[in-house]
Design an enzyme around this catalytic site. Structure first.
Site, PDB file in Angstrom:
ATOM      1  N   GLU A 183       1.704   1.797  -3.519  1.00  0.00           N
ATOM      2  CA  GLU A 183       0.450   2.217  -4.164  1.00  0.00           C
ATOM      3  C   GLU A 183       0.116   3.678  -3.844  1.00  0.00           C
ATOM      4  O   GLU A 183      -0.356   4.415  -4.706  1.00  0.00           O
ATOM      5  CB  GLU A 183      -0.694   1.284  -3.742  1.00  0.00           C
ATOM      6  CG  GLU A 183      -0.527  -0.114  -4.311  1.00  0.00           C
ATOM      7  CD  GLU A 183      -1.543  -1.100  -3.756  1.00  0.00           C
ATOM      8  OE1 GLU A 183      -1.524  -1.350  -2.536  1.00  0.00           O
ATOM      9  OE2 GLU A 183      -2.356  -1.611  -4.528  1.00  0.00           O
ATOM     10  N   GLY A 238       0.811  -1.220   0.000  1.00  0.00           N
ATOM     11  CA  GLY A 238       0.000   0.000   0.000  1.00  0.00           C
ATOM     12  C   GLY A 238       0.844   1.270   0.000  1.00  0.00           C
ATOM     13  O   GLY A 238       0.367   2.329  -0.427  1.00  0.00           O
TER      14      GLY A 238
END
Ligand code: COA
Length: 260
Positions: free
Chosen positions: A115, A112
Site C-alpha cells: 500500500e 501496508g
C-alpha cells in the site's frame, strides 16, 4: 526539526531518501513509524531544498512486510477505524505530494508495504521484490488504501484475485500487471530511482506538480479532471517557466527552469 526512531533520512542532490529502518521486523509499519512517515512527507512538501523523494526499506530482504501485526492483533473495532484512517491520511499525503515520490521496492512489499508503494507516484522494484496483500490470511483486509489503489493500478479482476487469494507475486509479474514501472538488479535500484528523479527534476516544477494533481483527479469522482487539466494548463501558461521553456525551444537551447 523532527527526529526519527524508525526512519533514516538522507538528502542528496535535492532527493530525500526515506528509509524505513526496522530491518529486524522486516520494516513492518508500527503506528510510530506511520507518524514518522507523516513528518517526513511533510518535510518533502515544506523544504525547498527537497525536489523529490524515494521511499525504501533497510536491508536487502524487505521494503515493508506490512503493518505491524503485533499492533493489529490488539485492535478493537473502534480504534481499528481510526488506525486505518490515520494510515490512509498519511498515504494520501504521499499520493498528493506536488513533488515526485518513487518507491524503491527492495524486497517484500506486503500489506501496508504494498500500500505504501502504491501510494507513491511510481514504483521501481529489485528482482527479488515480492508484492501482495495477504491480509485475508489474518482475517482482515487492506486498510491503508490498498483496495482502492490496487484496483486503480491493475484493474478490478486482478486486484480481486490478489486481494482474495493473498498470493504473493514476483517483481516481474508485478511489472507485467502495471504495478511496477521497472525491475532492476538490487544493486542498481537506488541508482535507477535517482536517475528517474534527476530527469524529472530537469523539468518545470510547476508542470510536474500539476501533472500529479491532474492524474490523481482521474480517481476523484467529485472532480471534473478535464476541468482540472484546463485550469492547470492555464496556470502553467502564466508562469515564468513557461516563458523560459518556450523561449529556450525557439532559441534552440536548454531551458533553465526556476520553479516560478
Ligand atoms: N508485522 C510484525 N512483525 C513482522 C511482520 C509484520 N507484518 N513481518 C515480519 N515480521 C517479523 C517476524 O515476526 C520476525 O520477527 P522475530 O524475528 O522477532 O520473530 C521478523 O520480522 C522476520 O520475519 P520472518 O517471518 O521470520 O521472516 P521469513 O523470511 O520467514 O518470512 C515473510 C518473511 C514476509 C513471508 C513473513 O515475515 C510474513 O509473512 N510476514 C507478514 C506479512 C503480512 O501478513 N503482512 C500484512 C500485515 S497486515
Amino acid at each position: 526539526m523532527a527526529t526519527y526512531e524508525n526512519l533514516l533520512l538522507d538528502l542528496n542532490n535535492g532527493i530525500l531518501t526515506i528509509t524505513i529502518n526496522r530491518a529486524d521486523k522486516l520494516n513492518a509499519l508500527n503506528i510510530e513509524t506511520i507518524r514518522e512517515i507523516k513528518n517526513a512527507i511533510q518535510q518533502v512538501y515544506d523544504d525547498e531544498d527537497v525536489k523529490g523523494a524515494i521511499f525504501t526499506g533497510a536491508g536487502q530482504k524487505a521494503f515493508v512486510a506490512g503493518a505491524d501485526i503485533s499492533e493489529i492483533a490488539e485492535l478493537s473495532e473502534l480504534n481499528a477505524r481510526s488506525f486505518a484512517e490515520r494510515g490512509q491520511e498519511v498515504f494520501a499525503m504521499i499520493e498528493r505530494c506536488n513533488k515526485p515520490v518513487i518507491a524503491a521496492v527492495n524486497g517484500f512489499a506486503l500489506g501496508g508495504g504494498c500500500e505504501l508503494a502504491m501510494a507513491c507516484h511510481m514504483r521501481v522494484a529489485s528482482e527479488n521484490a515480492r508484492f501482495g496483500q495477504p491480509e485475508v490470511n489474518l482475517g482482515v483486509i487492506p486498510g491503508y488504501g490498498g483496495t482502492q489503489r490496487m484496483t486503480q493500478l491493475i484493474g478490478k479482476g486482478k486486484a480481486m484475485e490478489l486481494m482474495m487469494t493473498g498470493d504473493m507475486i514476483t517483481a516481474e509479474e508485478a511489472r507485467a500487471l502495471g504495478l511496477v514501472n521497472h525491475v532492476v538488479p538490487q544493486e542498481d535500484l537506488l541508482l535507477k530511482c535517482n536517475e528517474i528523479l534527476g530527469k524529472i527534476m530537469g523539468k518545470a516544477p510547476l508542470s510536474i506538480g500539476l501533472v500529479i494533481e491532474c492524474v490523481n483527479a482521474v480517481f476523484n469522482k467529485d472532480e471534473n479532471g478535464y476541468q482540472t487539466e484546463a485550469n492547470s494548463f492555464a496556470r502553467c501558461c502564466s508562469s515564468e517557466d513557461f516563458v523560459e521553456g518556450t523561449t529556450a525551444f525557439l532559441e534552440k537551447r536548454k531551458p533553465a527552469f526556476k520553479g516560478l
